[in-house]
Design an enzyme around this catalytic site. Structure first.
Site, mmCIF file in Angstrom:
data_model
loop_
_atom_site.group_PDB
_atom_site.id
_atom_site.type_symbol
_atom_site.label_atom_id
_atom_site.label_comp_id
_atom_site.label_asym_id
_atom_site.label_seq_id
_atom_site.Cartn_x
_atom_site.Cartn_y
_atom_site.Cartn_z
ATOM 1 N N LYS A 107 1.161 -12.315 7.755
ATOM 2 C CA LYS A 107 2.156 -13.372 7.916
ATOM 3 C C LYS A 107 1.459 -14.680 8.287
ATOM 4 C CE LYS A 107 6.090 -11.120 7.285
ATOM 5 N NZ LYS A 107 7.120 -11.527 6.314
ATOM 6 N N LYS A 211 13.510 -5.820 -2.512
ATOM 7 C CA LYS A 211 14.005 -5.011 -1.400
ATOM 8 C C LYS A 211 15.324 -4.384 -1.816
ATOM 9 C CE LYS A 211 11.616 -8.121 1.730
ATOM 10 N NZ LYS A 211 11.709 -9.232 2.700
#
Length: 320
Positions: A107, A211
């Site tokens: 991240k 997703k």
């Protein structure tokens, strides 16, 4: 036939899972789990999402609980995730993953942090796992120029498998992809069933990060992957052990790159024992939550009421 709100809620358990590491700005992950006739399903859109956007997440939970997931067996390769921690904490994060994990998503672009923080984190991961494939995820944080500058800085440290969602719009992704050599992945640009086709139309990405819940279930995701003509990485929407079932089935059916599904270790405790991570792979199987964990992780009554109201608010959008 869709179940009614009453049929869903009489089978529902609302849980609050404490996070081991702050992730997406949250320290507790709430979810409504459905003990359905076809297995357990999960409804857990992030709290800032409205009913229209959240309806796809409910549709995915209904698929798992009332229709049943498609058949899939075997194992799925997964990536590890490194949150936007200071560089000195990277080693502790990596220690949660066995040596068999050979891909890591890092991240970057966390609010309040700088590019120097990001490069230090990436450098530390690369130093500790020099043979690993590395991805970075910026969560739409940059302008086109900022993205190009950051990607150039990262390229001086390590060759990246891809940079995930460096900018907000599909048009910006397409411009970055034209200006850099590092592959680009679209994530937040793929929240609805129509979004992946827009990404493909504008040649905005090399990889689609999909997703299950935001796309409405395993079957819609699998259909989209067949039609896209892009590489697929199936990822977790910070799913509980229940939601992970659908992600693993989707990853197996689509031939996903190393899937972003090894996220159970981001929780202090989950509703079931974590799946064993063997040689960087997770086994595809259905989860049955531990009754004692369900009880111990039960959300406060007011939060249960809030989630029940959310189910009722979402159902009309599915029927519509």
């Amino acid at each position: 036939m869709l179940p009614t709100a009453e049929e869903i809620l009489e089978r529902a358990h609302v849980v609050a899972l404490p996070m081991a590491v702050r992730f997406r700005g949250i320290t507790t992950r709430e979810a409504l789990l459905i003990d359905g006739p076809a297995g357990w399903g999960e409804f857990a859109p992030f709290t800032e999402y409205g009913p229209k956007e959240s309806a796809a997440w409910l549709r995915a939970g209904i698929e798992a609980a009332f229709e049943g997931l498609p058949e899939a067996t075997g194992t799925v390769e997964v990536n590890g995730t490194v949150p936007a921690v200071p560089a000195e904490q990277v080693e502790a994060v990596l220690a949660r993953y066995p040596q068999g994990v050979s891909t890591f998503k890092i991240k970057v672009a966390e609010p309040g942090q700088s590019l120097a923080d990001d490069t230090a984190r990436l450098s530390r991961v690369h130093a500790l796992r020099p043979d690993a494939r590395l991805r970075v995820d910026a969560n739409r944080a940059w302008s086109v120029d900022e993205a190009c500058a950051a990607i150039a800085a990262f390229a001086r440290i390590a060759e990246l498998e891809y940079v995930e969602q460096p900018c907000g719009s599909v048009e910006e992704l397409a411009e970055v992809r034209r200006r850099v050599r590092t592959p680009i992945a679209a994530d937040e640009s793929i929240r609805r069933a129509s979004d992946p086709y827009r990404v493909a139309e504008l040649a905005a990405a090399d990889v689609a990060v999909c997703k299950v819940a935001p796309l409405g279930g395993v079957r819609p995701l699998a259909r989209i992957s067949r039609e896209l003509g892009l590489d697929i990485t199936v990822a977790s929407a910070l799913d509980t052990a229940v939601g992970m079932d659908a992600g693993l089935v989707a990853a197996k059916l689509t031939g996903s790159r190393a899937a972003g599904l090894a996220t159970q270790n981001l929780f202090v405790e989950d509703v079931a024992e974590p799946r064993p991570l063997v040689d960087g792979r997770l086994t595809v199987r259905r989860t049955t939550p531990d009754p004692e964990r369900l009880h111990g992780l039960r959300a406060a009554p007011e939060r249960e009421t809030w989630w029940f109201q959310r189910v009722r608010a979402c159902l009309p959008y599915i029927r519509g």
